[in-house]
Design a protein around this motif. Structure first.
Motif, PDB file in Angstrom:
ATOM      1  N   ASN A  14     -31.525  20.165  -4.034  1.00 22.62           N
ATOM      2  CA  ASN A  14     -32.034  21.515  -4.263  1.00 22.62           C
ATOM      3  C   ASN A  14     -30.912  22.550  -4.255  1.00 22.62           C
ATOM      4  N   GLU A  15     -29.925  22.353  -3.369  1.00 20.83           N
ATOM      5  CA  GLU A  15     -28.792  23.281  -3.320  1.00 20.83           C
ATOM      6  C   GLU A  15     -27.967  23.205  -4.604  1.00 20.83           C
ATOM      7  N   LEU A  42     -29.114  22.232  -7.614  1.00 23.69           N
ATOM      8  CA  LEU A  42     -29.908  22.845  -8.684  1.00 23.69           C
ATOM      9  C   LEU A  42     -29.934  24.363  -8.555  1.00 23.69           C
ATOM     10  N   SER A  43     -29.908  24.861  -7.336  1.00 24.93           N
ATOM     11  CA  SER A  43     -29.865  26.315  -7.131  1.00 24.93           C
ATOM     12  C   SER A  43     -28.579  26.905  -7.712  1.00 24.93           C
ATOM     13  N   ALA A  44     -27.489  26.174  -7.592  1.00 30.20           N
ATOM     14  CA  ALA A  44     -26.227  26.637  -8.165  1.00 30.20           C
ATOM     15  C   ALA A  44     -26.321  26.717  -9.680  1.00 30.20           C
ATOM     16  N   TYR A  45     -27.004  25.757 -10.289  1.00 28.10           N
ATOM     17  CA  TYR A  45     -27.193  25.792 -11.744  1.00 28.10           C
ATOM     18  C   TYR A  45     -28.095  26.962 -12.147  1.00 28.10           C
ATOM     19  N   GLN A  46     -29.094  27.256 -11.329  1.00 21.63           N
ATOM     20  CA  GLN A  46     -29.946  28.413 -11.602  1.00 21.63           C
ATOM     21  C   GLN A  46     -29.162  29.715 -11.425  1.00 21.63           C
ATOM     22  N   PHE A  47     -28.260  29.738 -10.465  1.00 19.28           N
ATOM     23  CA  PHE A  47     -27.453  30.922 -10.172  1.00 19.28           C
ATOM     24  C   PHE A  47     -26.473  31.222 -11.302  1.00 19.28           C
TER      25      PHE A  47
END
Length: 224
Positions: A9-10, A12-17
């Motif tokens: 999740n962390e 994927l959060s970077a990719y969303q960021f």
């Protein structure tokens, strides 16, 4: 942060960021250790046959940035506001030929291959260039193949930056010939061995972006 301990999740959060940051906060600078980390992820990136056709030129001089800006329509705000601005150069076709001094040097001094392995790998690479991918008859195709390797390093650097909260923007919006002329005239790039592949800016966003838009997984993934 120990990146090996990141959960899915962390990541994927970077990719969303991550987004293509058009304008950075010019008052915020990336620390030396953080930027060395980003560069190291580029250096450690994979390349076809492990021949590393890239060079990363970090442009911090305001004067040089201004000269580049005159020929880079896609980097107007990034050049003037980014904390760090990187030109990614790619080796020219003559350096990427199987019998070139550069390729032989990589195999002997970097990969430290014994002579018989060097010969076998060189022959395999020569066949790949001439037969499997048919690149040697077209210099532009050969150069673009080398550029494709640099994009692996580009992607890794942008992802590693996002993982530590740093923004980035990759760019192809420039006049290739004129940018290369500036780099050659300034003594930054040896035009006998390199051409420019792309640019990438790093820093901290000035404005929040709109939400990320992508096609659905069903539209881009095919299972067979």
């Amino acid at each position: 942060m120990d990146t090996l301990s990141l959960n899915k999740n962390e990541i994927l959060s970077a990719y969303q960021f991550r987004h293509a940051t058009k304008e950075f906060d010019s008052h915020k600078k990336i620390s030396e250790s953080d930027f060395q980390f980003i560069l190291e992820t580029g250096r450690l990136s994979p390349s076809s046959f492990g021949f590393e056709p890239w060079r990363f030129v970090v442009v911090q001089s305001p004067e040089i940035r201004e000269k580049l800006r005159a020929h880079a329509w896609g980097a107007q705000k990034q050049l003037s506001t980014a904390s760090h601005f990187v030109l990614i150069l790619s080796r020219l076709p003559k350096d990427m030929a199987a019998d070139s001094d550069y390729i032989k040097g990589i195999m002997e001094h970097v990969q430290e291959l014994p002579p018989e392995v060097m010969e076998g790998k060189g022959n395999m690479f020569d066949k790949f260039l001439k037969v499997d991918f048919g690149l040697m008859e077209n210099e532009r195709a050969m150069f673009e193949w080398s550029c494709r390797q640099t994009y692996i390093a580009l992607g890794n650097m942008m992802t590693s930056a996002a993982l530590i909260g740093i923004d980035s923007c990759p760019m192809e919006g420039f006049d290739k010939a004129k940018i290369e002329q500036v780099l050659a005239e300034e003594g930054i790039m040896d035009a006998e061995h390199f051409g420019i592949s792309c640019m990438v800016a790093f820093g901290y966003r000035l404005n929040e972006p709109r939400g990320k838009t992508r096609q659905s997984a069903e539209q881009v993934v095919q299972w067979v």
